[in-house]
Structures are given as structure tokens and as C-alpha cells.
Design an enzyme around this catalytic site. Structure first.
Site: not given
Length: 275
Positions: A73, A154, A203, A212, A215
Site C-alpha cells: 500500500c 491491478h 480497492e 490509492c 493504484g
């Protein structure tokens, strides 16, 4: 006995951060869901646990609001780095996660920069259940999704107008689609120009979020690979902007920079999660 926590966010992508180095907490699926609950708990996208590390300055465990564990993250890494920088003269440090080491740096403008490493693209690295040439979701008018692993999986789509996108309908369907054995994070993007991209985020395990970090990195990588952006771009998210660069001509690492904020300090004494 008090069980302290710090509530922080990176562009509205919010975290409850606990330090297990000096306190004992009862961390399981049930307590993570309670902490994350915005009505009955504290409320957050992810719960972050800081632990001792033998190879880095800190070990960071990441729990989604549904109780599942995440591999990486970016925004949480920046928040944890911000905590450590606040109590140390260091300007650089390292954070261990289950997907590897993340290096962080305190910038002169107060932003936190993290090195998210090399993106991975092979179908079994994402992972996918099978090697497919194209990923389309015709029912949502989403074509040619590009999958990338930034420490977590992703899929990125590009559309002409984000105003036509219902992420709350699309997100749950794609996240749990049979092609993705570990589920997947979704970014749907609109190119503003080669230096600016707008994105909506869904997410895995948390749902729609305001931002994110990994992301945003996936968005830049996908845009560059499709010839839609330069190797550096500003990613515009619902909660604000992150600056992402891909060192495509050197070590191939993706670098993210942006602000972090402390929302408040608290303790879990009334939630009943202490050991």
C-alpha cells in the site's frame, strides 16, 4: 491500559495505524472489521500494524477493511514513513512488507516519496488464472484492460469520460471476476494530457477509495505503456494528486510522491481489542 492508535490519511485514503512494538493488540478478522467500521469503530480503508523488522526500519502489515491482508500500500507506506520521520533526524528509511522492501524519503516540501519498485506484467505474476490476450468487460464498455503488479494486483482501463462510469457497480464485479484468483484492484482513467491523468479507484477488500498509491503507480505505468503519457505525470484522484514517475531508462522503479496528514490520535480501550 491504553491502546493508542494514530488515524492518518494520504489524500483521503485513510488508515488506523497501530504500533505493536510496545503494545499488544488482538488483531484478527473480527477486530479489523470493527476498527474499520465507520459507524461502530474508528473507520478506515485499511488497518496498519507496525512491527519490528530485522532487515528494515519497520515492518508494516496491511489489513483491508474486510479483514483480508494486502501485500502493499503506497499511501500507507508514506504515512508510516511520516510517523518515523517525525521522531527521527533521518531523511531516508526503509519499510518491510510481505511483498518486499519499500524505501522512503522525506522531501523538503514536506511530502513523502516512496520507491514502489519494478512493475511486473507476466500473467502469472499478476496473477491471472490463465494467459489471455485481451481483457474486456463489454457490459461496462471497458476494453483492453492492462494488468500490472505493483506489489499487489491491478487492472487499468482508459475511457473518454469518467462521468459515464459507475465505479460502485463496476468495482465489485471486476474485483471478484474469475480471471483473478487473488481478486484485483481497479483503476478507470481519463487522459487529460500526457502529464495529467484522472482516475477512479476501487480497492480490493476496501471498495471505492479517495486515493490509492499503488493504484496511481499502476495508472502511470499503464498509460506510458499505451503511449498515453510521459514517464512522469500527475495522477488526479478524488482525494487529491500524486506525482508518479517511472525510471524507465535506469532501474525501472516507480516513484510516488505526495502529502500525508494526521487526522487524530486515539486509543482502543473501549473497543475491547486489547490482549
Amino acid at each position: 491500559m491504553k491502546k493508542p492508535f494514530i488515524k492518518m490519511h494520504g489524500l483521503g485514503n485513510d488508515f488506523v495505524i497501530i504500533d505493536s512494538r510496545n503494545n499488544s493488540y488482538l488483531i484478527n478478522n473480527e477486530t479489523i472489521k470493527l476498527i474499520s467500521n465507520r459507524r461502530f469503530g474508528v473507520g478506515c480503508d485499511q488497518v496498519i500494524e507496525m512491527k519490528d523488522s530485522k532487515t528494515a526500519d519497520i515492518f508494516m502489515k496491511i489489513y483491508n477493511s474486510d479483514g483480508s491482508e494486502a501485500e502493499a500500500c503506497g499511501n500507507a507506506s508514506r504515512c508510516v514513513a511520516g510517523i518515523l520521520f517525525a521522531s527521527s533526524p533521518k531523511k531516508k528509511l526503509s519499510i518491510e512488507t510481505i511483498s518486499g522492501i519499500i524505501n522512503a524519503e522525506s522531501e523538503v516540501d514536506g511530502n513523502i516519496k516512496v520507491d514502489m519498485g519494478k512493475p511486473r506484467f507476466l500473467w502469472n505474476e499478476i496473477p491471472l488464472n490463465e494467459n489471455v490476450k485481451e481483457i474486456n468487460f463489454d457490459q461496462f464498455s471497458l476494453k483492453n484492460g492492462l494488468t500490472v503488479n505493483m506489489g499487489n494486483p491491478h487492472i487499468v482501463f482508459f475511457v473518454e469520460d469518467l462521468n459515464n462510469i459507475n465505479i460502485n457497480e463496476i468495482g465489485p464485479y471486476i474485483e471478484t471476476y474469475k480471471l483473478f484468483p487473488q481478486r484485483i484492484n481497479i483503476e478507470i482513467c481519463q487522459i487529460i494530457n500526457k502529464n495529467k491523468i484522472k482516475a477512479l479507484i476501487w480497492e480490493r477488500g476496501a471498495g471505492k477509495t479517495l486515493a490509492c498509491g499503488s493504484g496511481a503507480c499502476a495508472v502511470l505505468v499503464a498509460a506510458y505503456k499505451n503511449g498515453l503519457s510521459n514517464e512522469k505525470a500527475e495522477i488526479l484522484l478524488d482525494g487529491g494528486s500524486l506525482n508518479i514517475s517511472w525510471n524507465i531508462n535506469t532501474n525501472k522503479h516507480v516513484i510516488m510522491s505526495g502529502p500525508v496528514s494526521v487526522s487524530f490520535l486515539g486509543d482502543f480501550s473501549t473497543l475491547g481489542i486489547e490482549k
